[in-house]
Motif scaffolding. Structure first.
Motif, PDB file in Angstrom:
ATOM      1  N   GLY A 125       0.783  -1.232   0.000  1.00 53.34           N
ATOM      2  CA  GLY A 125       0.000   0.000   0.000  1.00 53.34           C
ATOM      3  C   GLY A 125       0.809   1.273   0.000  1.00 53.34           C
ATOM      4  N   TRP A 126       2.071   1.209  -0.424  1.00 55.55           N
ATOM      5  CA  TRP A 126       2.910   2.411  -0.414  1.00 55.55           C
ATOM      6  C   TRP A 126       2.685   3.304  -1.623  1.00 55.55           C
ATOM      7  N   TRP A 127       2.045   2.778  -2.665  1.00 53.30           N
ATOM      8  CA  TRP A 127       1.984   3.503  -3.927  1.00 53.30           C
ATOM      9  C   TRP A 127       0.552   3.659  -4.403  1.00 53.30           C
ATOM     10  N   SER A 128      -0.306   4.142  -3.551  1.00 52.85           N
ATOM     11  CA  SER A 128      -1.707   4.311  -3.960  1.00 52.85           C
ATOM     12  C   SER A 128      -1.858   5.399  -5.023  1.00 52.85           C
ATOM     13  N   TYR A 129      -0.850   6.261  -5.162  1.00 47.11           N
ATOM     14  CA  TYR A 129      -0.907   7.310  -6.191  1.00 47.11           C
ATOM     15  C   TYR A 129      -0.673   6.733  -7.589  1.00 47.11           C
ATOM     16  N   GLY A 130      -0.210   5.495  -7.697  1.00 41.59           N
ATOM     17  CA  GLY A 130       0.144   4.901  -8.979  1.00 41.59           C
ATOM     18  C   GLY A 130      -1.043   4.797  -9.919  1.00 41.59           C
ATOM     19  N   ARG A 131      -0.786   5.041 -11.193  1.00 45.62           N
ATOM     20  CA  ARG A 131      -1.816   4.935 -12.239  1.00 45.62           C
ATOM     21  C   ARG A 131      -1.540   3.700 -13.083  1.00 45.62           C
ATOM     22  N   GLU A 132      -2.602   2.956 -13.421  1.00 41.32           N
ATOM     23  CA  GLU A 132      -2.426   1.796 -14.291  1.00 41.32           C
ATOM     24  C   GLU A 132      -2.309   2.294 -15.734  1.00 41.32           C
ATOM     25  N   ALA A 142       9.995   7.665  -9.959  1.00 37.03           N
ATOM     26  CA  ALA A 142      11.269   7.086  -9.546  1.00 37.03           C
ATOM     27  C   ALA A 142      12.336   8.166  -9.486  1.00 37.03           C
ATOM     28  N   LEU A 143      13.230   8.021  -8.515  1.00 36.30           N
ATOM     29  CA  LEU A 143      14.339   8.956  -8.345  1.00 36.30           C
ATOM     30  C   LEU A 143      15.614   8.265  -8.798  1.00 36.30           C
ATOM     31  N   PHE A 152       9.343   6.663  -5.299  1.00 33.43           N
ATOM     32  CA  PHE A 152       8.615   7.533  -4.381  1.00 33.43           C
ATOM     33  C   PHE A 152       7.435   6.756  -3.783  1.00 33.43           C
ATOM     34  N   ASN A 153       7.249   6.862  -2.467  1.00 31.90           N
ATOM     35  CA  ASN A 153       6.045   6.303  -1.855  1.00 31.90           C
ATOM     36  C   ASN A 153       5.009   7.410  -1.661  1.00 31.90           C
ATOM     37  N   ASP A 154       3.852   7.053  -1.139  1.00 32.02           N
ATOM     38  CA  ASP A 154       2.764   8.022  -0.985  1.00 32.02           C
ATOM     39  C   ASP A 154       3.181   9.227  -0.140  1.00 32.02           C
ATOM     40  N   GLU A 155       3.895   8.953   0.956  1.00 32.14           N
ATOM     41  CA  GLU A 155       4.299  10.043   1.849  1.00 32.14           C
ATOM     42  C   GLU A 155       5.226  11.024   1.138  1.00 32.14           C
ATOM     43  N   GLN A 156       6.184  10.503   0.389  1.00 28.52           N
ATOM     44  CA  GLN A 156       7.138  11.364  -0.314  1.00 28.52           C
ATOM     45  C   GLN A 156       6.465  12.147  -1.438  1.00 28.52           C
ATOM     46  N   LYS A 159       4.542  14.958   0.135  1.00 27.58           N
ATOM     47  CA  LYS A 159       5.427  16.021   0.615  1.00 27.58           C
ATOM     48  C   LYS A 159       5.879  16.946  -0.509  1.00 27.58           C
ATOM     49  N   HIS A 160       6.209  16.365  -1.679  1.00 19.91           N
ATOM     50  CA  HIS A 160       6.790  17.159  -2.759  1.00 19.91           C
ATOM     51  C   HIS A 160       5.796  17.551  -3.848  1.00 19.91           C
ATOM     52  N   GLY A 161       4.615  16.942  -3.838  1.00 18.95           N
ATOM     53  CA  GLY A 161       3.573  17.339  -4.791  1.00 18.95           C
ATOM     54  C   GLY A 161       3.538  16.465  -6.034  1.00 18.95           C
ATOM     55  N   HIS A 162       2.447  15.714  -6.193  1.00 14.77           N
ATOM     56  CA  HIS A 162       2.355  14.777  -7.310  1.00 14.77           C
ATOM     57  C   HIS A 162       2.376  15.482  -8.663  1.00 14.77           C
ATOM     58  N   HIS A 163       1.641  16.570  -8.787  1.00 15.70           N
ATOM     59  CA  HIS A 163       1.557  17.259 -10.077  1.00 15.70           C
ATOM     60  C   HIS A 163       2.935  17.738 -10.524  1.00 15.70           C
TER      61      HIS A 163
END
Length: 305
Positions: A125-132, A142-143, A152-156, A159-163
């Motif tokens: 459950g670390w990557w709920s922001y992921g898109r299929e 990825a960094l 990057f996980n959800d918390e990171q 913190k830095h902004g998905h957009h």
């Protein structure tokens, strides 16, 4: 990155259920060696079928190691050293400084959108922001680090902004160039860094840079079988048939044998949308589905087919 045939288990040694690249005994040897190497480094882990978990709940997948060790060119006597090196690099990235704990501006030049086969990721459950992005394939951030890549996980991301991160990830993908290029049956084969396959997300830019084509009225056939390779063909005439057949076979072979598999299928890209046009049955046989928008293109280019 050549295509090579993976060793197949004999009838008396079936493939492992969770790590099918290896036999049952080979997969168990991998788990035992990983447990021992982690213990030598001071980490007591619980070993599961497809991953290990440390006392803090961090999970480390075994899939990439299994695929690497399945290479028939790697002798069994080399397994301990390969696994030890892998574990050492892994723990160095875990125990090192937090690469994400810096100003966002310091991350943007090293952030990429990267595709991952969903089944290869730990179910934590670390990557709920992921898109299929494709069936069974997730688009994550990825960094790029000097010796590895961190996801990057959800918390990171929060913190830095998905957009902002995603915009940077796309921009950096657009600058990605192949290290090698070949043409076979009208198919452009591009091999490069571990972000090469992910450039399917910026396919129009890749084609413009590679073959200079800006007008794509018939769409594009494309495949991203493993992380280092992208294949595409721009349909113009009846050559679409041999090109599609070549791509279907090579995409399946690359997915089955190379490290970092993504998808064995060929897709038809049109105006940013992707339609899957190949499938595999339980025996591995490849089926090509001519329907929808691609069916209309094929009928126009190859009348009477």
């Amino acid at each position: 990155m050549g295509l090579f045939n993976r060793k197949r288990p004999g009838p008396d040694e079936p493939p492992d259920e969770t790590l099918p690249e290896l036999t049952v005994s080979g997969a168990q040897r991998l788990r035992d060696l990983v447990r021992g190497s982690m213990a030598t480094s001071g980490y007591e882990v619980t070993v599961y079928a497809g991953h290990v978990e440390d006392a803090d709940g961090r999970q480390f997948g075994l899939g990439s190691l299994a695929r690497r060790l399945a290479d028939p060119r790697i002798a069994g006597k080399h397994w301990p050293q390969i696994i030890e090196d892998h574990v050492r690099r892994l723990l160095a990235s875990v125990d090192g400084p937090d690469e994400f704990d810096v100003p966002t501006e310091d991350l943007l030049g090293r952030t990429y959108l990267r595709l991952y086969e969903a089944s290869s990721l730990p179910d934590n459950g670390w990557w709920s922001y992921g898109r299929e992005a494709l069936p069974g394939v997730l688009e994550l951030l990825a960094l790029d680090l000097p010796d590895s890549v961190a996801t990057f996980n959800d918390e990171q991301v929060g913190k830095h902004g998905h957009h902002r991160l995603r915009a940077a990830g796309l921009a950096n993908l657009r600058r990605e160039e192949a290290d090698e290029r070949a043409t076979f049956d009208g198919v452009e084969i591009l091999v490069g860094s571990m972000f090469m396959a992910s450039t399917i997300l910026v396919l129009r830019d890749v084609i413009l840079r590679t073959t200079g084509e800006a007008h794509l009225p018939n769409g594009v056939l494309v495949a991203a079988p493993f992380r280092h390779q992208l294949m595409y063909h721009v349909p113009r005439d009846a050559q679409v048939i041999p090109a599609l057949n070549a791509m279907a076979g090579n995409a399946a072979a690359g997915y089955d044998t190379e490290v970092g598999p993504l998808t064995p299928h060929v897709y038809w890209w049109f105006d940013g949308a992707l339609q899957q046009i190949t499938n595999r049955d339980d025996t591995g046989a490849i089926e090509i589905r001519v329907e929808g928008g691609f069916g209309e293109v094929l009928s126009r280019l190859v009348p009477g087919l």
